[in-house]
Design a protein around this motif. Structure first.
Motif, PDB file in Angstrom:
ATOM      1  N   GLY A  46      20.734 -14.925  -9.759  1.00  0.00           N
ATOM      2  CA  GLY A  46      21.866 -14.084 -10.090  1.00  0.00           C
ATOM      3  C   GLY A  46      21.438 -12.709 -10.567  1.00  0.00           C
ATOM      4  N   THR A  47      22.363 -12.032 -11.227  1.00  0.00           N
ATOM      5  CA  THR A  47      22.119 -10.688 -11.724  1.00  0.00           C
ATOM      6  C   THR A  47      22.422 -10.621 -13.218  1.00  0.00           C
ATOM      7  N   LEU A  48      21.797  -9.681 -13.872  1.00  0.00           N
ATOM      8  CA  LEU A  48      21.985  -9.459 -15.304  1.00  0.00           C
ATOM      9  C   LEU A  48      23.351  -8.825 -15.549  1.00  0.00           C
ATOM     10  N   VAL A  49      24.091  -9.334 -16.531  1.00  0.00           N
ATOM     11  CA  VAL A  49      25.353  -8.724 -16.954  1.00  0.00           C
ATOM     12  C   VAL A  49      24.992  -7.699 -18.024  1.00  0.00           C
ATOM     13  N   GLN A  93      16.862  -6.182 -10.983  1.00  0.00           N
ATOM     14  CA  GLN A  93      17.914  -6.193  -9.967  1.00  0.00           C
ATOM     15  C   GLN A  93      18.425  -7.608  -9.732  1.00  0.00           C
ATOM     16  N   GLU A  94      17.517  -8.570  -9.763  1.00  0.00           N
ATOM     17  CA  GLU A  94      17.884  -9.963  -9.522  1.00  0.00           C
ATOM     18  C   GLU A  94      17.027 -10.857 -10.407  1.00  0.00           C
ATOM     19  N   ILE A  95      17.609 -11.985 -10.844  1.00  0.00           N
ATOM     20  CA  ILE A  95      16.920 -12.916 -11.728  1.00  0.00           C
ATOM     21  C   ILE A  95      16.991 -14.312 -11.126  1.00  0.00           C
ATOM     22  N   VAL A  96      15.893 -15.034 -11.216  1.00  0.00           N
ATOM     23  CA  VAL A  96      15.883 -16.462 -10.904  1.00  0.00           C
ATOM     24  C   VAL A  96      15.474 -17.165 -12.193  1.00  0.00           C
ATOM     25  N   ALA A  97      16.409 -17.921 -12.770  1.00  0.00           N
ATOM     26  CA  ALA A  97      16.152 -18.654 -14.012  1.00  0.00           C
ATOM     27  C   ALA A  97      15.893 -20.118 -13.666  1.00  0.00           C
ATOM     28  N   ILE A  98      14.807 -20.666 -14.194  1.00  0.00           N
ATOM     29  CA  ILE A  98      14.422 -22.047 -13.911  1.00  0.00           C
ATOM     30  C   ILE A  98      14.553 -22.848 -15.201  1.00  0.00           C
ATOM     31  N   GLY A  99      15.463 -23.822 -15.185  1.00  0.00           N
ATOM     32  CA  GLY A  99      15.707 -24.610 -16.383  1.00  0.00           C
ATOM     33  C   GLY A  99      16.850 -25.584 -16.189  1.00  0.00           C
ATOM     34  N   SER A 100      17.567 -25.860 -17.277  1.00  0.00           N
ATOM     35  CA  SER A 100      18.686 -26.807 -17.222  1.00  0.00           C
ATOM     36  C   SER A 100      19.681 -26.471 -18.327  1.00  0.00           C
ATOM     37  N   LYS A 109      13.094 -22.267 -18.880  1.00  0.00           N
ATOM     38  CA  LYS A 109      11.692 -22.360 -19.285  1.00  0.00           C
ATOM     39  C   LYS A 109      10.924 -21.142 -18.795  1.00  0.00           C
ATOM     40  N   LYS A 110      11.357 -20.595 -17.654  1.00  0.00           N
ATOM     41  CA  LYS A 110      10.744 -19.377 -17.123  1.00  0.00           C
ATOM     42  C   LYS A 110      11.735 -18.682 -16.218  1.00  0.00           C
ATOM     43  N   ILE A 111      11.498 -17.399 -16.010  1.00  0.00           N
ATOM     44  CA  ILE A 111      12.332 -16.625 -15.102  1.00  0.00           C
ATOM     45  C   ILE A 111      11.444 -15.780 -14.194  1.00  0.00           C
ATOM     46  N   LEU A 112      11.998 -15.460 -13.044  1.00  0.00           N
ATOM     47  CA  LEU A 112      11.394 -14.497 -12.128  1.00  0.00           C
ATOM     48  C   LEU A 112      12.356 -13.325 -12.050  1.00  0.00           C
ATOM     49  N   MET A 113      11.827 -12.114 -11.984  1.00  0.00           N
ATOM     50  CA  MET A 113      12.679 -10.931 -11.936  1.00  0.00           C
ATOM     51  C   MET A 113      12.304 -10.073 -10.744  1.00  0.00           C
ATOM     52  N   LYS A 114      13.310  -9.514 -10.105  1.00  0.00           N
ATOM     53  CA  LYS A 114      13.082  -8.544  -9.051  1.00  0.00           C
ATOM     54  C   LYS A 114      13.470  -7.195  -9.626  1.00  0.00           C
ATOM     55  N   CYS A 115      12.476  -6.353  -9.826  1.00  0.00           N
ATOM     56  CA  CYS A 115      12.703  -5.051 -10.444  1.00  0.00           C
ATOM     57  C   CYS A 115      12.427  -3.945  -9.435  1.00  0.00           C
ATOM     58  N   TYR A 119       6.683   2.264  -6.320  1.00  0.00           N
ATOM     59  CA  TYR A 119       5.688   2.264  -5.253  1.00  0.00           C
ATOM     60  C   TYR A 119       6.209   1.746  -3.913  1.00  0.00           C
ATOM     61  N   ASN A 120       7.412   1.163  -3.861  1.00  0.00           N
ATOM     62  CA  ASN A 120       7.866   0.601  -2.586  1.00  0.00           C
ATOM     63  C   ASN A 120       9.304   0.994  -2.256  1.00  0.00           C
ATOM     64  N   ASP A 121       9.671   2.225  -2.524  1.00  0.00           N
ATOM     65  CA  ASP A 121      10.974   2.772  -2.144  1.00  0.00           C
ATOM     66  C   ASP A 121      12.150   1.977  -2.695  1.00  0.00           C
ATOM     67  N   GLY A 122      12.016   1.364  -3.863  1.00  0.00           N
ATOM     68  CA  GLY A 122      13.123   0.680  -4.507  1.00  0.00           C
ATOM     69  C   GLY A 122      13.482  -0.669  -3.931  1.00  0.00           C
ATOM     70  N   ARG A 123      12.660  -1.233  -3.036  1.00  0.00           N
ATOM     71  CA  ARG A 123      12.981  -2.529  -2.450  1.00  0.00           C
ATOM     72  C   ARG A 123      12.820  -3.658  -3.447  1.00  0.00           C
ATOM     73  N   GLY A 124      12.047  -3.454  -4.473  1.00  0.00           N
ATOM     74  CA  GLY A 124      11.922  -4.470  -5.518  1.00  0.00           C
ATOM     75  C   GLY A 124      10.615  -5.219  -5.469  1.00  0.00           C
ATOM     76  N   GLU A 125      10.260  -5.751  -6.603  1.00  0.00           N
ATOM     77  CA  GLU A 125       9.014  -6.495  -6.759  1.00  0.00           C
ATOM     78  C   GLU A 125       9.277  -7.650  -7.708  1.00  0.00           C
ATOM     79  N   TRP A 126       8.856  -8.856  -7.324  1.00  0.00           N
ATOM     80  CA  TRP A 126       9.089 -10.039  -8.154  1.00  0.00           C
ATOM     81  C   TRP A 126       8.006 -10.151  -9.205  1.00  0.00           C
ATOM     82  N   THR A 127       8.423 -10.384 -10.442  1.00  0.00           N
ATOM     83  CA  THR A 127       7.478 -10.631 -11.525  1.00  0.00           C
ATOM     84  C   THR A 127       7.924 -11.869 -12.278  1.00  0.00           C
ATOM     85  N   ALA A 128       6.995 -12.541 -12.892  1.00  0.00           N
ATOM     86  CA  ALA A 128       7.293 -13.776 -13.633  1.00  0.00           C
ATOM     87  C   ALA A 128       7.368 -13.471 -15.114  1.00  0.00           C
TER      88      ALA A 128
END
Length: 135
Positions: A46-49, A93-100, A109-115, A119-128
């Motif tokens: 999803g996305t951050l509110v 830009q986008e979040i993947v939250a892993i949990g319950s 327990k952890k999240i991945l973020m697309k920011c 360096y890549n024209d705003g397409r985004g990069e996933w970070t943990a």
């Protein structure tokens, strides 16, 4: 029994144990409604509110960060990350939250973020949110 046969059996057992370990740790994709109904660990994208508050007090509890997220179906829910607040979280830009779910909150327990990346024209990069190799 030959040593080569014994080595082959051990190799097969190690491979099977690795496969079962990966299957046990894999979370399925879900939205908040499916996650609430599930007892298993799931991945909610999803996305951050940004209009809702983010709470992080490193002095009181450095391993608790909460925010609100909108899933792919448009459902908003509070997410509690049991880790430190990721750097540049507000830019995500986008979040993947892993949990319950625990009561009304999704506990990750952890999240991945697309920011966005300069360096890549705003397409985004996933970070943990944590070092994946250490967990």
């Amino acid at each position: 029994m030959k040593k080569s046969h014994l080595a082959a059996i051990v190799l097969v057992l190690v491979a099977m144990a690795s496969m079962f370990s990966l299957l046990a740790n894999s979370a399925t994709d879900a939205n908040f409604a499916e996650a609430r109904a599930s007892q298993d660990e799931v991945k909610v994208s999803g996305t951050l509110v940004k209009s809702k508050p983010m709470e992080y007090d490193p002095i009181r509890d450095p391993n608790k960060f909460s925010f609100y997220m909108l899933d792919k179906n448009g459902t908003e829910n509070k997410v509690i990350l049991l880790d430190t607040k990721p750097q540049d979280f507000e830019r995500t830009q986008e979040i993947v939250a892993i949990g319950s779910f625990q009561e009304n909150d999704f506990v990750a327990k952890k999240i991945l973020m697309k920011c966005p990346s300069k360096y890549n024209d705003g397409r985004g990069e996933w970070t943990a949110s944590d070092d994946m190799a250490s967990k």
